[in-house]
Design an enzyme around this catalytic site. Structure first.
Site, PDB file in Angstrom:
ATOM      1  N   THR A  44       0.568  -1.202  -0.001  1.00 10.85           N
ATOM      2  CA  THR A  44       0.094   0.009  -0.006  1.00 10.85           C
ATOM      3  C   THR A  44       0.822   1.221  -0.036  1.00 10.85           C
ATOM      4  OG1 THR A  44      -1.570  -1.218   1.384  1.00 10.85           O
ATOM      5  CG2 THR A  44      -1.856   1.132   1.130  1.00 10.85           C
ATOM      6  N   TYR A 107     -12.790  -5.628  -0.640  1.00 10.31           N
ATOM      7  CA  TYR A 107     -14.028  -5.054  -1.247  1.00 10.31           C
ATOM      8  C   TYR A 107     -14.948  -6.279  -1.560  1.00 10.31           C
ATOM      9  CZ  TYR A 107     -17.085  -2.606  -4.316  1.00 10.31           C
ATOM     10  OH  TYR A 107     -18.290  -1.872  -4.964  1.00 10.31           O
ATOM     11  N   TYR A 133      -1.312 -10.593   4.732  1.00  7.15           N
ATOM     12  CA  TYR A 133      -1.454  -9.277   5.168  1.00  7.15           C
ATOM     13  C   TYR A 133      -2.772  -9.175   5.741  1.00  7.15           C
ATOM     14  CZ  TYR A 133      -1.240  -4.073   4.974  1.00  7.15           C
ATOM     15  OH  TYR A 133      -1.097  -2.706   5.243  1.00  7.15           O
ATOM     16  N   ARG A 138      -8.727  -1.602   6.111  1.00  7.84           N
ATOM     17  CA  ARG A 138      -8.555  -1.281   4.584  1.00  7.84           C
ATOM     18  C   ARG A 138      -9.334  -2.656   3.856  1.00  7.84           C
ATOM     19  NH1 ARG A 138      -5.042   2.458   2.756  1.00  7.84           N
ATOM     20  NH2 ARG A 138      -3.449   3.227   4.182  1.00  7.84           N
ATOM     21  N   LYS A 161       1.677 -10.142   8.278  1.00  3.96           N
ATOM     22  CA  LYS A 161       1.884  -8.812   8.562  1.00  3.96           C
ATOM     23  C   LYS A 161       0.525  -8.561   9.231  1.00  3.96           C
ATOM     24  CE  LYS A 161       2.309  -4.178   6.888  1.00  3.96           C
ATOM     25  NZ  LYS A 161       2.140  -3.423   5.379  1.00  3.96           N
ATOM     26  N   ILE A 203       6.822  -4.352   9.421  1.00  2.00           N
ATOM     27  CA  ILE A 203       7.036  -3.762   7.987  1.00  2.00           C
ATOM     28  C   ILE A 203       6.370  -2.543   8.177  1.00  2.00           C
ATOM     29  CG2 ILE A 203       5.853  -3.968   5.542  1.00  2.00           C
ATOM     30  CD1 ILE A 203       5.742  -7.134   6.223  1.00  2.00           C
TER      31      ILE A 203
END
Length: 291
Positions: A44, A107, A133, A138, A161, A203
């Site tokens: 990102t 989404y 991740y 998000r 992550k 990260i």
């Protein structure tokens, strides 16, 4: 292999908005010189949502080539399309990345069963190690520790992550996945507590700006020297906070521009920082001793 401070590498752009590969290569060398323990291109923070597929692949190729085996490269390879994700992972493996960072599908909001099927298909498609991740803020999907435990049985799914902000997840995931499962923080401000719970690195967005401080902070936690790590935390915390007042990659690029590292340009729909946030970042850079 995957531990310590792993900058979520920004993607620099030229003044006309194209990839600035010369600056990208200079950043790779700078991070290695500063002590970063690995690099994570095209996440990102690398503006993966606004890079074309060709640009995405090119950035990973250039970073792997510039690193030249000196530190690990974890290539961003996530998608909300399993078929597209397979292509990205296969490309990362072909060009020599050491692992793939794969975000939970955003989404389309799959169930836990859908998450298992998605990651299982990716794991079957390539021998490249996969780091999950998990960032519900998000992706609007939260992978549970139980689901992660199921996936950890697959030989190429080696870690996570974790950007949930829930420090108890580290302990829960140690139980579900085993103590050897690589747990990396995805949140700079809580990385101290994350490692105290059993994490092994971060990260990091802030490490784009302060790689040496972040690397030394991580080394202190991994050595169990939390008194020393707390000193670094106090020095870095204003920067962790200020960078994320507006979208973090915008803050990171502005801070890097203040240090003469790259242009602050980002792609729409992101826009440059407001003046109050610029002042906050300037003050945080000064607090950290960077300017």
């Amino acid at each position: 292999m995957f531990k310590g401070s792993l900058p979520a590498l920004v993607t620099p752009f030229t003044p006309d908005g194209e990839l600035d590969l010369d600056t990208l290569k200079k950043l790779v060398d700078w991070h290695i010189d500063q002590g970063s323990h690995g690099l994570v291109p095209v996440g990102t923070t690398g503006e993966s949502p606004t890079l074309t597929h060709d640009e995405h692949r090119l950035v990973i190729e250039e970073v792997v080539r510039a690193v030249d085996g000196r530190i690990p490269v974890i290539a961003g390879a996530g998608s909300n399309s399993t078929r597209e994700g397979i292509g990205l992972i296969r490309h990362a493996a072909e060009v020599g990345a050491d692992a793939a960072l794969v975000v939970t599908p955003y989404y389309n909001k799959p169930t836990q069963a859908g998450l298992i099927a998605h990651y299982a298909a990716l794991a079957e498609a390539s021998d490249l190690p996969i780091i999950i991740y998990n960032i519900p803020g998000r992706s609007v999907v939260d992978m549970t520790p139980e689901t992660m435990g199921e996936l950890a049985r697959l030989p190429t799914i080696i870690g996570v992550k974790d950007a949930t902000g829930k420090l108890e997840r580290v302990s829960q995931q140690r139980i579900a996945c085993g103590a050897d499962f690589v747990q990396l923080s995805g949140e700079d401000a809580t990385a101290l507590g994350f490692n105290a719970h059993g994490g092994v690195g971060c990260i990091s967005v802030t490490a784009n700006v302060a790689p040496r401080l972040c690397a030394e902070f991580q080394q202190a936690t991994l050595a169990g020297d939390y008194a020393r790590a707390l000193q670094y935390q106090d020095r870095l915390m204003p920067l962790h906070v200020a960078i994320f007042v507006e979208p973090g990659l915008v803050g990171a690029k502005y801070a890097m521009s203040r240090l003469g590292l790259c242009d602050e340009r980002v792609r729409l729909p992101l826009v440059p920082l407001t003046e109050p946030t610029r002042r906050l970042i300037d003050a945080a850079l000064e607090h950290a001793g960077l300017i």
